[in-house]
Design an enzyme around this catalytic site. Structure first.
Site, PDB file in Angstrom:
ATOM      1  N   GLU A 185       0.809  -1.214   0.000  1.00 16.02           N
ATOM      2  CA  GLU A 185       0.000   0.000   0.000  1.00 16.02           C
ATOM      3  C   GLU A 185       0.844   1.267   0.000  1.00 16.02           C
ATOM      4  O   GLU A 185       1.951   1.291   0.539  1.00 16.02           O
ATOM      5  CB  GLU A 185      -0.911   0.003   1.234  1.00 16.02           C
ATOM      6  CG  GLU A 185      -2.031  -1.010   1.085  1.00 16.02           C
ATOM      7  CD  GLU A 185      -2.821  -1.228   2.361  1.00 16.02           C
ATOM      8  OE1 GLU A 185      -4.044  -1.301   2.261  1.00 16.02           O
ATOM      9  OE2 GLU A 185      -2.234  -1.316   3.436  1.00 16.02           O
TER      10      GLU A 185
ATOM     11  N   CYS B  41       3.153   8.257   1.733  1.00 20.78           N
ATOM     12  CA  CYS B  41       3.725   7.225   2.588  1.00 20.78           C
ATOM     13  C   CYS B  41       3.940   5.993   1.720  1.00 20.78           C
ATOM     14  O   CYS B  41       2.997   5.480   1.123  1.00 20.78           O
ATOM     15  CB  CYS B  41       2.714   6.977   3.723  1.00 20.78           C
ATOM     16  SG  CYS B  41       3.213   5.703   4.864  1.00 20.78           S
TER      17      CYS B  41
ATOM     18  N   CYS C 155       2.005  -3.710  15.207  1.00 21.42           N
ATOM     19  CA  CYS C 155       1.969  -3.347  13.789  1.00 21.42           C
ATOM     20  C   CYS C 155       1.318  -4.448  12.973  1.00 21.42           C
ATOM     21  O   CYS C 155       1.724  -5.611  13.044  1.00 21.42           O
ATOM     22  CB  CYS C 155       3.389  -3.080  13.296  1.00 21.42           C
ATOM     23  SG  CYS C 155       3.481  -2.808  11.521  1.00 21.42           S
TER      24      CYS C 155
ATOM     25  N   GLY D 285       6.836  -2.463   5.704  1.00 21.99           N
ATOM     26  CA  GLY D 285       8.217  -2.916   5.591  1.00 21.99           C
ATOM     27  C   GLY D 285       9.216  -2.071   6.351  1.00 21.99           C
ATOM     28  O   GLY D 285       8.932  -0.941   6.752  1.00 21.99           O
ATOM     29  N   GLU D 286      10.384  -2.652   6.558  1.00 22.49           N
ATOM     30  CA  GLU D 286      11.493  -1.964   7.211  1.00 22.49           C
ATOM     31  C   GLU D 286      12.471  -1.537   6.110  1.00 22.49           C
ATOM     32  O   GLU D 286      13.204  -2.378   5.572  1.00 22.49           O
ATOM     33  CB  GLU D 286      12.148  -2.916   8.226  1.00 22.49           C
ATOM     34  CG  GLU D 286      13.458  -2.441   8.820  1.00 22.49           C
ATOM     35  CD  GLU D 286      13.451  -0.990   9.295  1.00 22.49           C
ATOM     36  OE1 GLU D 286      12.624  -0.634  10.147  1.00 22.49           O
ATOM     37  OE2 GLU D 286      14.285  -0.212   8.792  1.00 22.49           O
TER      38      GLU D 286
ATOM     39  N   SER E 159      12.063   6.028   7.812  1.00 23.56           N
ATOM     40  CA  SER E 159      11.675   5.643   9.165  1.00 23.56           C
ATOM     41  C   SER E 159      12.166   4.224   9.418  1.00 23.56           C
ATOM     42  O   SER E 159      11.937   3.333   8.614  1.00 23.56           O
ATOM     43  CB  SER E 159      10.151   5.702   9.298  1.00 23.56           C
ATOM     44  OG  SER E 159       9.746   5.225  10.563  1.00 23.56           O
TER      45      SER E 159
ATOM     46  N   SER F 231      11.789   4.629  15.167  1.00 27.84           N
ATOM     47  CA  SER F 231      10.628   4.142  15.919  1.00 27.84           C
ATOM     48  C   SER F 231      11.100   3.620  17.264  1.00 27.84           C
ATOM     49  O   SER F 231      11.683   2.547  17.354  1.00 27.84           O
ATOM     50  CB  SER F 231       9.937   3.042  15.118  1.00 27.84           C
ATOM     51  OG  SER F 231       9.416   3.591  13.938  1.00 27.84           O
ATOM     52  N   LEU F 232      10.836   4.412  18.294  1.00 26.46           N
ATOM     53  CA  LEU F 232      11.391   4.108  19.619  1.00 26.46           C
ATOM     54  C   LEU F 232      10.423   3.247  20.444  1.00 26.46           C
ATOM     55  O   LEU F 232      10.751   2.139  20.843  1.00 26.46           O
ATOM     56  CB  LEU F 232      11.672   5.437  20.326  1.00 26.46           C
ATOM     57  CG  LEU F 232      12.845   5.507  21.271  1.00 26.46           C
ATOM     58  CD1 LEU F 232      14.124   4.997  20.650  1.00 26.46           C
ATOM     59  CD2 LEU F 232      13.036   6.962  21.723  1.00 26.46           C
ATOM     60  N   HIS F 233       9.278   3.794  20.767  1.00 25.04           N
ATOM     61  CA  HIS F 233       8.158   3.063  21.392  1.00 25.04           C
ATOM     62  C   HIS F 233       8.362   2.626  22.835  1.00 25.04           C
ATOM     63  O   HIS F 233       7.416   2.155  23.471  1.00 25.04           O
ATOM     64  CB  HIS F 233       7.738   1.840  20.576  1.00 25.04           C
ATOM     65  CG  HIS F 233       7.502   2.132  19.145  1.00 25.04           C
ATOM     66  ND1 HIS F 233       6.675   3.155  18.729  1.00 25.04           N
ATOM     67  CD2 HIS F 233       8.000   1.578  18.014  1.00 25.04           C
ATOM     68  CE1 HIS F 233       6.669   3.185  17.406  1.00 25.04           C
ATOM     69  NE2 HIS F 233       7.462   2.261  16.955  1.00 25.04           N
TER      70      HIS F 233
ATOM     71  N   ASN G 145      -3.154   2.660  16.355  1.00 23.52           N
ATOM     72  CA  ASN G 145      -4.301   2.308  15.525  1.00 23.52           C
ATOM     73  C   ASN G 145      -4.577   0.830  15.696  1.00 23.52           C
ATOM     74  O   ASN G 145      -3.799  -0.001  15.232  1.00 23.52           O
ATOM     75  CB  ASN G 145      -3.996   2.630  14.059  1.00 23.52           C
ATOM     76  CG  ASN G 145      -3.869   4.121  13.856  1.00 23.52           C
ATOM     77  OD1 ASN G 145      -4.750   4.891  14.206  1.00 23.52           O
ATOM     78  ND2 ASN G 145      -2.722   4.545  13.339  1.00 23.52           N
TER      79      ASN G 145
ATOM     80  N   CYS H 274      -1.281   4.750  10.159  1.00 27.02           N
ATOM     81  CA  CYS H 274      -0.045   4.025  10.455  1.00 27.02           C
ATOM     82  C   CYS H 274      -0.341   2.651  11.017  1.00 27.02           C
ATOM     83  O   CYS H 274      -1.144   2.520  11.930  1.00 27.02           O
ATOM     84  CB  CYS H 274       0.736   4.691  11.567  1.00 27.02           C
ATOM     85  SG  CYS H 274       1.394   6.227  11.148  1.00 27.02           S
TER      86      CYS H 274
HETATM   87  N1  SAH Z   1       9.414  -0.151   9.533  1.00 29.39           N
HETATM   88  C1  SAH Z   1       9.572   1.240   9.709  1.00 29.39           C
HETATM   89  C2  SAH Z   1       8.635   2.064   8.858  1.00 29.39           C
HETATM   90  C3  SAH Z   1       7.220   1.583   8.721  1.00 29.39           C
HETATM   91  S1  SAH Z   1       6.196   1.677  10.141  1.00 29.39           S
HETATM   92  C4  SAH Z   1       9.443   1.612  11.183  1.00 29.39           C
HETATM   93  O1  SAH Z   1       9.046   0.764  11.963  1.00 29.39           O
HETATM   94  O2  SAH Z   1       9.778   2.742  11.516  1.00 29.39           O
HETATM   95  C5  SAH Z   1       5.865   3.424  10.260  1.00 29.39           C
HETATM   96  C6  SAH Z   1       5.469   3.893  11.650  1.00 29.39           C
HETATM   97  O3  SAH Z   1       4.165   3.412  12.012  1.00 29.39           O
HETATM   98  C7  SAH Z   1       6.418   3.393  12.721  1.00 29.39           C
HETATM   99  O4  SAH Z   1       6.776   4.404  13.611  1.00 29.39           O
HETATM  100  C8  SAH Z   1       5.578   2.353  13.401  1.00 29.39           C
HETATM  101  O5  SAH Z   1       6.032   2.130  14.682  1.00 29.39           O
HETATM  102  C9  SAH Z   1       4.200   2.951  13.342  1.00 29.39           C
HETATM  103  N2  SAH Z   1       3.139   1.973  13.578  1.00 29.39           N
HETATM  104  C10 SAH Z   1       3.144   0.664  13.253  1.00 29.39           C
HETATM  105  N3  SAH Z   1       1.996   0.089  13.631  1.00 29.39           N
HETATM  106  C11 SAH Z   1       1.240   1.048  14.201  1.00 29.39           C
HETATM  107  C12 SAH Z   1      -0.085   1.064  14.749  1.00 29.39           C
HETATM  108  N4  SAH Z   1      -0.837  -0.023  14.783  1.00 29.39           N
HETATM  109  N5  SAH Z   1      -0.545   2.235  15.233  1.00 29.39           N
HETATM  110  C13 SAH Z   1       0.220   3.351  15.163  1.00 29.39           C
HETATM  111  N6  SAH Z   1       1.449   3.395  14.650  1.00 29.39           N
HETATM  112  C14 SAH Z   1       1.965   2.253  14.162  1.00 29.39           C
HETATM  113 FE1  SF4 Z   2       8.077  -3.665  10.463  1.00 29.13          FE
HETATM  114 FE2  SF4 Z   2       7.951  -1.045  11.074  1.00 29.13          FE
HETATM  115 FE3  SF4 Z   2       5.803  -2.654  11.373  1.00 29.13          FE
HETATM  116 FE4  SF4 Z   2       7.899  -2.908  13.017  1.00 29.13          FE
HETATM  117  S1  SF4 Z   2       6.541  -1.121  12.824  1.00 29.13           S
HETATM  118  S2  SF4 Z   2       6.789  -4.600  12.019  1.00 29.13           S
HETATM  119  S3  SF4 Z   2       9.579  -2.494  11.630  1.00 29.13           S
HETATM  120  S4  SF4 Z   2       6.788  -2.139   9.472  1.00 29.13           S
END
Ligand code: SAH
Ligand code: SF4
Length: 383
Positions: free
Chosen positions: A91, A104, A118, A167-168, A199, A221-223, A308, A351
């Site tokens: 997507e 995006c 995710c 994807g990463e 990212s 992406s710290l979290h 989300n 996201c």
């Molecule tokens: N793989 C990379 C880029 C894609 S994810 C990464 O992880 O940074 C893009 C962003 O969306 C990241 O910051 C990820 O942590 C966030 N994300 C993933 N799943 C999410 C969700 N369910 N709700 C909100 N943000 C989310």
């Molecule tokens: Fe992959 Fe980014 Fe989703 Fe983590 S948040 S599973 S690195 S796409």
């Protein structure tokens, strides 16, 4: 199979044209036709010699991705689902704002990192996208939107790109870099380095390589503010823990087009959203935490993303008041903090909701379902 010209950045296209006996300026013309004018039909490229057009028609193509579906949200967000073959789909999402249009873009079909929150991570990993498949998302979006919005020649629909789709990106480095170069090239999309953001969940060696090869804006992406929690949420942390990640961020800033890194922090109810987590996060980026002591303060902005939800995650979004209280602690400590607006909710374009369709070849999703997440009881949270 025909050569896909979307696989080449300008240097790559020049090398290809040289093999056809053509000079570099021909490659520049061709590149401009493809990326600036959205042309796919060589016959229309009127300033190229007929002999070159015939050669190209015989062995090359501009291979667009078939569009499976397109959804337009009430807020103007557009989501495309592209078929990348073998039962996989990825997507791309366009987010219009007053002063910009952000696309995006996806880098892989699925993702092998397997973050808990995710939806892409839950699907597992199928394969890397080729450069041409990454660029094709932008190519399609830019030219479809220009036609739809009736933009004048020279006006752009997409002004910013974020590699935040499926994807990463730093686990698909070889394909990513030529795609970024095409986005940046003045003969391509002409985006400045600060308007293209990669990212990453923290692939430390590749952060260093990106710094040397193609430094664009970096989001990490710290979290979680500590290794124990981050190990659970972002499994890659076990390989590249916070101290190494923060050190890589600092090294990156020596060459970055911005003087800060954007840290993304997905707000999960009862998991990483307490006042104590916020204070630990401040200590981390200020270089006072155990994990960060070696590296000092990291110039950064914090972007809080309301989670989300999707059914398989078993996680909940932090209440808005909790997000505000969390943001306040960061702001009071002098850290620029924004809360991301959720866009395109009605079409599942936010996201982490990007699911596409992926034939998992790694069974990441099974691993994820087996491990329960630790949730802090509400009573312990405010402390
Ligand atoms: N793989 C990379 C880029 C894609 S994810 C990464 O992880 O940074 C893009 C962003 O969306 C990241 O910051 C990820 O942590 C966030 N994300 C993933 N799943 C999410 C969700 N369910 N709700 C909100 N943000 C989310
Ligand atoms: Fe992959 Fe980014 Fe989703 Fe983590 S948040 S599973 S690195 S796409």
């Amino acid at each position: 199979m025909a050569v896909n010209l979307l696989d080449f950045d300008l240097d790559g296209l020049a090398a290809y044209c040289e093999r056809l006996g053509e000079k570099r300026f021909r490659a520049v013309q061709l590149f401009r036709w493809i990326h600036q004018r959205g042309a796919a039909d060589f016959a229309l490229m009127s300033d190229l010699a007929k002999t070159l057009r015939d050669k190209l028609a015989a062995q090359a193509e501009v291979r667009a991705l078939p569009v499976v579906s397109e959804h337009v949200s009430a807020d103007g967000t557009v989501k495309w689902l592209f078929d990348v073959g073998d039962g996989n789909a990825v997507e791309a999402v366009f987010i219009p704002e007053d002063d910009r249009g952000t696309l995006c873009v996806s880098s892989q079909a699925g993702c092998a990192v397997g973050c808990r929150f995710c939806s892409t991570g839950h699907q597992g990993f199928s394969r890397n996208l080729a450069t041409g498949e990454i660029v094709a998302q932008l190519w399609h979006a830019e030219h479809a939107l220009r036609r739809r919005l009736g933009l004048a020649a020279g006006e752009r629909a997409v002004t910013n790109v974020v590699m935040m789709g499926m994807g990463e990106p730093l686990q698909n480095y070889a394909a990513l870099v030529p795609a970024l170069r095409t986005m940046l090239d003045d003969h391509g999309y002409g985006l400045s380095r600060r308007r293209v953001t990669v990212s990453t969940s923290g692939v430390v060696p590749m952060i260093d390589r990106l710094r040397d090869d193609c430094p664009v804006a970096l989001a990490v992406s710290l979290h979680a503010p500590d290794d124990a929690l981050r190990d659970e949420l972002v499994p890659l942390n076990r390989k590249y823990p916070l101290a190494e990640l923060l050190a890589a961020c600092r090294r990156y800033l020596e060459r970055a087009p911005r003087d800060f890194v954007t840290f993304e922090y997905c707000m999960l109810d009862g998991v990483n959203d307490s006042d104590a987590h916020a204070r630990a996060l401040v200590a981390l980026v200020e270089g006072r935490a155990q994990a960060s002591r070696a590296v000092g303060r990291v110039p950064c902005k914090l972007n809080l993303i309301p989670f989300n939800p999707f059914p398989a995650s078993g996680l909940k979004r932090s209440p808005a008041a909790r997000v505000q209280a969390f943001a306040r602690i960061l702001q009071d400590a002098g850290i620029v903090t924004t809360v991301r607006k959720t866009r395109g909710d009605d079409i599942d374009a936010a996201c982490g909701q990007l699911a596409g369709e992926v034939r998992d070849r790694t069974r990441v999703h099974e691993r994820l379902r087996r491990v329960p997440i630790r949730v802090v009881p509400a009573a312990a949270r405010a402390g």
